[in-house]
Design a protein around this motif. Structure first.
Motif, PDB file in Angstrom:
ATOM      1  N   LEU A 115       8.780  52.565  79.374  1.00 38.05           N
ATOM      2  CA  LEU A 115       9.417  52.993  78.137  1.00 38.05           C
ATOM      3  C   LEU A 115       8.430  53.371  77.040  1.00 38.05           C
ATOM      4  O   LEU A 115       8.767  54.104  76.130  1.00 38.05           O
ATOM      5  CB  LEU A 115      10.346  51.881  77.623  1.00 38.05           C
ATOM      6  CG  LEU A 115      11.458  51.477  78.574  1.00 38.05           C
ATOM      7  CD1 LEU A 115      12.229  50.295  77.998  1.00 38.05           C
ATOM      8  CD2 LEU A 115      12.383  52.645  78.835  1.00 38.05           C
ATOM      9  N   ASN A 116       7.202  52.851  77.109  1.00 40.68           N
ATOM     10  CA  ASN A 116       6.244  53.105  76.043  1.00 40.68           C
ATOM     11  C   ASN A 116       4.875  53.461  76.620  1.00 40.68           C
ATOM     12  O   ASN A 116       3.925  52.682  76.510  1.00 40.68           O
ATOM     13  CB  ASN A 116       6.145  51.873  75.137  1.00 40.68           C
ATOM     14  CG  ASN A 116       5.469  52.188  73.828  1.00 40.68           C
ATOM     15  OD1 ASN A 116       5.071  53.317  73.575  1.00 40.68           O
ATOM     16  ND2 ASN A 116       5.322  51.179  72.997  1.00 40.68           N
ATOM     17  N   PRO A 117       4.713  54.636  77.242  1.00 41.20           N
ATOM     18  CA  PRO A 117       3.459  54.974  77.914  1.00 41.20           C
ATOM     19  C   PRO A 117       2.271  55.194  76.970  1.00 41.20           C
ATOM     20  O   PRO A 117       1.136  55.178  77.416  1.00 41.20           O
ATOM     21  CB  PRO A 117       3.798  56.259  78.669  1.00 41.20           C
ATOM     22  CG  PRO A 117       4.943  56.855  77.944  1.00 41.20           C
ATOM     23  CD  PRO A 117       5.712  55.691  77.365  1.00 41.20           C
ATOM     24  N   GLN A 118       2.492  55.379  75.666  1.00 40.53           N
ATOM     25  CA  GLN A 118       1.390  55.551  74.724  1.00 40.53           C
ATOM     26  C   GLN A 118       0.725  54.218  74.413  1.00 40.53           C
ATOM     27  O   GLN A 118      -0.373  54.174  73.891  1.00 40.53           O
ATOM     28  CB  GLN A 118       1.866  56.164  73.394  1.00 40.53           C
ATOM     29  CG  GLN A 118       2.640  57.431  73.494  1.00 40.53           C
ATOM     30  CD  GLN A 118       4.130  57.177  73.716  1.00 40.53           C
ATOM     31  OE1 GLN A 118       4.586  56.056  73.894  1.00 40.53           O
ATOM     32  NE2 GLN A 118       4.886  58.242  73.741  1.00 40.53           N
ATOM     33  N   HIS A 119       1.387  53.126  74.691  1.00 42.29           N
ATOM     34  CA  HIS A 119       0.962  51.778  74.344  1.00 42.29           C
ATOM     35  C   HIS A 119       0.700  51.050  75.666  1.00 42.29           C
ATOM     36  O   HIS A 119       1.532  50.282  76.133  1.00 42.29           O
ATOM     37  CB  HIS A 119       2.113  51.130  73.558  1.00 42.29           C
ATOM     38  CG  HIS A 119       1.739  49.900  72.816  1.00 42.29           C
ATOM     39  ND1 HIS A 119       1.017  49.918  71.662  1.00 42.29           N
ATOM     40  CD2 HIS A 119       2.010  48.597  73.055  1.00 42.29           C
ATOM     41  CE1 HIS A 119       0.869  48.676  71.209  1.00 42.29           C
ATOM     42  NE2 HIS A 119       1.463  47.860  72.049  1.00 42.29           N
ATOM     43  N   THR A 120      -0.447  51.331  76.318  1.00 37.39           N
ATOM     44  CA  THR A 120      -0.673  50.822  77.667  1.00 37.39           C
ATOM     45  C   THR A 120      -2.058  50.203  77.840  1.00 37.39           C
ATOM     46  O   THR A 120      -2.965  50.464  77.056  1.00 37.39           O
ATOM     47  CB  THR A 120      -0.552  51.953  78.707  1.00 37.39           C
ATOM     48  OG1 THR A 120      -1.508  52.963  78.380  1.00 37.39           O
ATOM     49  CG2 THR A 120       0.823  52.561  78.726  1.00 37.39           C
ATOM     50  N   LEU A 121      -2.194  49.422  78.893  1.00 37.10           N
ATOM     51  CA  LEU A 121      -3.489  48.889  79.293  1.00 37.10           C
ATOM     52  C   LEU A 121      -4.088  49.789  80.350  1.00 37.10           C
ATOM     53  O   LEU A 121      -3.399  50.247  81.248  1.00 37.10           O
ATOM     54  CB  LEU A 121      -3.349  47.491  79.877  1.00 37.10           C
ATOM     55  CG  LEU A 121      -3.079  46.372  78.908  1.00 37.10           C
ATOM     56  CD1 LEU A 121      -3.077  45.044  79.642  1.00 37.10           C
ATOM     57  CD2 LEU A 121      -4.081  46.340  77.790  1.00 37.10           C
TER      58      LEU A 121
END
Length: 145
Positions: A11-17
């Motif tokens: 849901l949030n691919p910009q906020h990833t490890l």
């Protein structure tokens, strides 16, 4: 001090490890994108090989990279373990037959004898109740006997 949720999510691919690797027992190097990470913050990180299990890391140092924009590298403290094995088990409610599929982790060196206690602890975390070999879902626990 803020908490940042980096558990695996589509849901949030910009906020990833990008990476989480062990430097020493209980110390990790984490590389990620997004979020405003600072010293003292907490990171929730999915355990490798798991769909739902995660660990909480406390950021000790962070370095924000210029290129690519938004990327950072942090050193963090967290749980100490050598190697975790992820297990997936199923239990059924003995009252209504609802099925629960759940994951739990066990340190590999503890072997098979540690699986039942770890599974029981995970079931309790998920709100189910175990009485001997019987299991009860949340709904059935709330109903008067």
């Amino acid at each position: 001090m803020a908490e940042h949720d980096f558990r695996y999510s589509m849901l949030n691919p910009q906020h990833t490890l990008t990476e989480c690797r062990t430097l020493a027992p209980g110390r990790y190097q984490v590389t990620g994108n997004g979020g405003s990470i600072h010293e003292g913050d907490q990171l929730l990180v999915t355990l490798k090989g798991s769909k739902s299990l995660y660990m909480r890391l406390n950021v000790e140092k962070v370095r924000h990279l210029i290129n690519p924009p938004g990327q950072w590298v942090a050193v963090a403290k967290g749980p100490v373990f050598d190697e975790l094995i992820i297990h997936e088990w199923k239990v059924n409610c003995d009252s209504c037959s609802t099925e629960l599929t759940f994951e739990f982790s066990v340190e590999s060196k503890l072997g098979a004898k540690a699986q039942k206690p770890a599974a029981a602890a995970r079931i309790a975390e998920l709100g189910w109740k175990a009485e001997g070999d019987k299991h009860y879902c949340r709904k059935c626990q709330a109903q008067p006997s």
